[in-house]
Enzyme design. Sequence first.
Site, mmCIF file in Angstrom:
data_model
loop_
_atom_site.group_PDB
_atom_site.id
_atom_site.type_symbol
_atom_site.label_atom_id
_atom_site.label_comp_id
_atom_site.label_asym_id
_atom_site.label_seq_id
_atom_site.Cartn_x
_atom_site.Cartn_y
_atom_site.Cartn_z
ATOM 1 N N HIS A 2 88.896 43.310 52.417
ATOM 2 C CA HIS A 2 87.438 43.291 52.245
ATOM 3 C C HIS A 2 86.722 42.596 53.396
ATOM 4 O O HIS A 2 85.511 42.760 53.544
ATOM 5 C CB HIS A 2 87.078 42.607 50.927
ATOM 6 C CG HIS A 2 87.468 43.400 49.721
ATOM 7 N ND1 HIS A 2 86.560 44.097 48.951
ATOM 8 C CD2 HIS A 2 88.679 43.621 49.145
ATOM 9 C CE1 HIS A 2 87.184 44.702 47.958
ATOM 10 N NE2 HIS A 2 88.477 44.431 48.047
ATOM 11 N N ASP A 8 81.008 40.059 59.206
ATOM 12 C CA ASP A 8 81.237 40.391 57.807
ATOM 13 C C ASP A 8 82.011 41.696 57.723
ATOM 14 O O ASP A 8 81.813 42.605 58.547
ATOM 15 C CB ASP A 8 79.913 40.539 57.056
ATOM 16 C CG ASP A 8 79.916 39.818 55.711
ATOM 17 O OD1 ASP A 8 81.009 39.624 55.163
ATOM 18 O OD2 ASP A 8 78.833 39.445 55.234
#
Length: 472
Positions: A165, A372
């Site tokens: 992720h 991110d």
Amino acid sequence: MSRLVVVSNRVAPINEGEATAGGLAAGVMDALRHSGGLWFGWSGQTVPDAVVPPDSLAPGLPPAVARSGPVTLYTTDLTQRDYNDYYRGFANGTLWPTLHYQTGLARFERREFEGYRRVNRHFARHLAALVTPGDVIWAHDYHLMGLAAGLRELGLRNRIGLFLHIPFPAPAVLTTIPVHAELMRALCQYDLIGFQTEADRRAFADYLRQEAEGQELPDGTLQAFGRSLRTGVYPIGVDVDAIRAEAALADAPHLTALRAGLGGRALVMSVERLDYSKGLRQRFAAYERFLAEQPDWHRRVEYLQIAPPSRSDVEAYQAIRRELEGEAGRINGRFAELDWTPLRYLNRSFPRRQLMPLYAAAQVGLVTPLRDGMNLVAKEYAAAQNPEDPGVLVLSQFAGAARELDAALLVNPHDEAGMAMALKQALGMAVEERRERHAAMLRVMRHNSLERWRDRFVGDLRQLPSLVASTG
């Protein structure tokens, strides 16, 4: 259809009304309910070290079990030693900062790495007793890079996949971890590894070629450490229609209170977990610069930063909390008036049913992490907007979402002046341009939906042989 087995560091609550882990929880729970299966992970609880002998794999602590229809949840406790070494130590003291390119904040202790491997083997030992030969195993994130290796050591030949992720760094960054080769050898015991972006996947392949004498075949198969495995790009999405429906609850009491407090002022809003990778300090500095350079916007705008606490027992996170509280007070001290507080900083969490209407009320969504994997806040903000009068998303170019949401105003989170100018542009943008940008983002998000992310990964994993052939 073979049973799906999900493994993650934490297991989401099973009740529909409870808070969940966002996209991960929603996506995998739907898949589990569709095909039947189980979800295994840490309970979030620790037990004293004395409960379990130091060299034990916790045979005296069988997983707790909860069931809901075709889904079974298994959770196991960790000893305090395991929590310190595995979770606080290697996972969040070494892997998290390094994978986010924050090598200056990373530390390495061999003892913590051994604890990380110990807990991955602990998970594998309990999981091996629960799965059957036909089960497909889907592991999640950086906590479980060693899970497949633990399962293979126990003789399991099931299809095993991992979805990462968070970002995967370039080889020059990854090799700052002293045990990078051991870590990558363990990762290659997976049959399929999924990444958020092509840049992340390419960095993984580059490492195998440069550091492990690996190769990539024409069909995309990677070979390294005597193993063959597949990789893919699976950008995680959101449920656009469900978010918009939640956001449209305009009569929510908290929203009424917010509007009354704003008094017609424009709202700039951010919601980020309190973490150094999110660029909160740089974001505060950019807003301060905007206020200094744009006096016409004084009393006409407010910035709401919601930053739920994260890993509060880790010193680096305690330090950033103190820093941001000080910066918020200083900025308000510099610019505030009796009838205007330019920056509201809330260090607490809110349920999704309250956040979505707040997103919809914000003229600007400010989402500027330093790095991110995806950043679902950006997608949630865009999905929450009224298509007839949407807000503007200001998004970091280093978030995975920037690869899809290029109709946002993309900024470099290290460029305070550039972010300040983007705020000015967003607040002054005409409705026609806002609609055009929003419609473009919606098209992408509907295509790369949460369901498509889930179904593509699980479908690709199911299609692999039970064990990808060894190369040596």
